[in-house]
Design a protein around this motif. Structure first.
Motif, PDB file in Angstrom:
ATOM      1  N   VAL A 146      -6.445   0.734  -7.214  1.00 54.78           N
ATOM      2  CA  VAL A 146      -5.978  -0.628  -6.969  1.00 54.78           C
ATOM      3  C   VAL A 146      -5.411  -1.147  -8.288  1.00 54.78           C
ATOM      4  CG1 VAL A 146      -6.596  -2.969  -6.263  1.00 54.78           C
ATOM      5  CG2 VAL A 146      -7.747  -1.005  -5.214  1.00 54.78           C
ATOM      6  N   SER A 156       0.840  -1.203   0.000  1.00 56.53           N
ATOM      7  CA  SER A 156       0.000   0.000   0.000  1.00 56.53           C
ATOM      8  C   SER A 156       0.869   1.245   0.000  1.00 56.53           C
ATOM      9  CB  SER A 156      -0.894   0.035   1.233  1.00 56.53           C
ATOM     10  OG  SER A 156      -1.788  -1.057   1.208  1.00 56.53           O
ATOM     11  N   TYR A 157       0.406   2.269  -0.693  1.00 57.80           N
ATOM     12  CA  TYR A 157       1.103   3.548  -0.777  1.00 57.80           C
ATOM     13  C   TYR A 157       0.080   4.656  -0.561  1.00 57.80           C
ATOM     14  CZ  TYR A 157       4.495   0.499  -2.918  1.00 57.80           C
ATOM     15  OH  TYR A 157       5.364  -0.531  -3.147  1.00 57.80           O
ATOM     16  N   SER A 158       0.479   5.701   0.137  1.00 58.30           N
ATOM     17  CA  SER A 158      -0.434   6.819   0.370  1.00 58.30           C
ATOM     18  C   SER A 158       0.213   8.118  -0.083  1.00 58.30           C
ATOM     19  CB  SER A 158      -0.821   6.910   1.849  1.00 58.30           C
ATOM     20  OG  SER A 158       0.331   7.095   2.635  1.00 58.30           O
ATOM     21  N   ILE A 175      -3.142   0.668  -3.894  1.00 58.84           N
ATOM     22  CA  ILE A 175      -2.819  -0.692  -3.477  1.00 58.84           C
ATOM     23  C   ILE A 175      -2.243  -1.392  -4.699  1.00 58.84           C
ATOM     24  CG2 ILE A 175      -3.771  -2.942  -2.847  1.00 58.84           C
ATOM     25  CD1 ILE A 175      -5.792  -1.546  -1.110  1.00 58.84           C
ATOM     26  N   TYR A 180     -13.052   1.466  -0.814  1.00 59.44           N
ATOM     27  CA  TYR A 180     -11.666   1.919  -0.864  1.00 59.44           C
ATOM     28  C   TYR A 180     -11.548   3.237  -1.622  1.00 59.44           C
ATOM     29  CZ  TYR A 180      -6.689   2.051  -1.684  1.00 59.44           C
ATOM     30  OH  TYR A 180      -5.389   2.451  -1.722  1.00 59.44           O
ATOM     31  N   ASN A 238      -4.418   7.279  -2.552  1.00 60.32           N
ATOM     32  CA  ASN A 238      -3.781   6.025  -2.141  1.00 60.32           C
ATOM     33  C   ASN A 238      -3.745   5.033  -3.291  1.00 60.32           C
ATOM     34  OD1 ASN A 238      -3.675   7.025   0.538  1.00 60.32           O
ATOM     35  ND2 ASN A 238      -5.801   6.459   0.796  1.00 60.32           N
TER      36      ASN A 238
END
Length: 157
Positions: free
Chosen positions: A111, A73-75, A84, A107, A82
């Motif tokens: 993604v 995961s990255y924000s 995923i 979410y 964000n």
């Protein structure tokens, strides 16, 4: 929705990075992106390029392959928030997606799913489908990018 497929040939890592940058501008929160292709075709490199291009410039970020962790995961990514990054290569049964919690709830972000075909029947609709093939030359990759015509037409060369 009017689906459209664009085929792009990249002959170097630089050209692949440039394509990833263009695709990153198409992404918006809520998007689910499928990435498929043979082992070593560049799925992780392409996703890494999107993440590194989208991360806040002041940050350094390591983007490992999620092959063994299955999900990274990255924000704080611009402009979609964000991300995923999932890799379903090691998924032995699509039902395992339930255990991973991938795509649960509402979410907020993007993604990106490598080896998405391993989750057929359990994954929702994809906003973009990116298939990568080896080309005839050593570093050549052929990208097939499928999505709504209005989005795909924004990728220009």
């Amino acid at each position: 929705m009017n689906q459209f497929c664009l085929t792009v040939r990249c002959f170097s890592e630089y050209e692949t990075i440039e394509l990833a940058k263009k695709v990153s501008f198409l992404l918006k929160s809520g998007d689910i992106v499928a990435l498929d292709g043979e082992i070593g075709s560049g799925k992780t490199f392409f996703t890494r390029s999107i993440i590194q291009h989208s991360i806040h410039k002041a940050q350094e970020v390591s983007v490992p392959s999620p092959t063994f962790t299955m999900i990274q995961s990255y924000s704080g990514l611009v402009p979609f928030g964000n991300l995923i990054h999932a890799d379903l290569y090691r998924l032995s049964n699509p039902k395992e997606l339930e255990e991973l919690g991938l795509l649960e709830g509402d979410y907020k972000g993007v993604v990106m799913i490598e080896w998405s075909k391993n989750g057929i029947g359990y994954l929702p609709h994809f906003n973009l489908i990116i298939s990568i093939e080896y080309g005839e030359k050593e570093r050549e990759r052929i990208f097939h990018i499928e999505g709504s015509k209005s989005r795909i037409e924004k990728i220009s060369f």
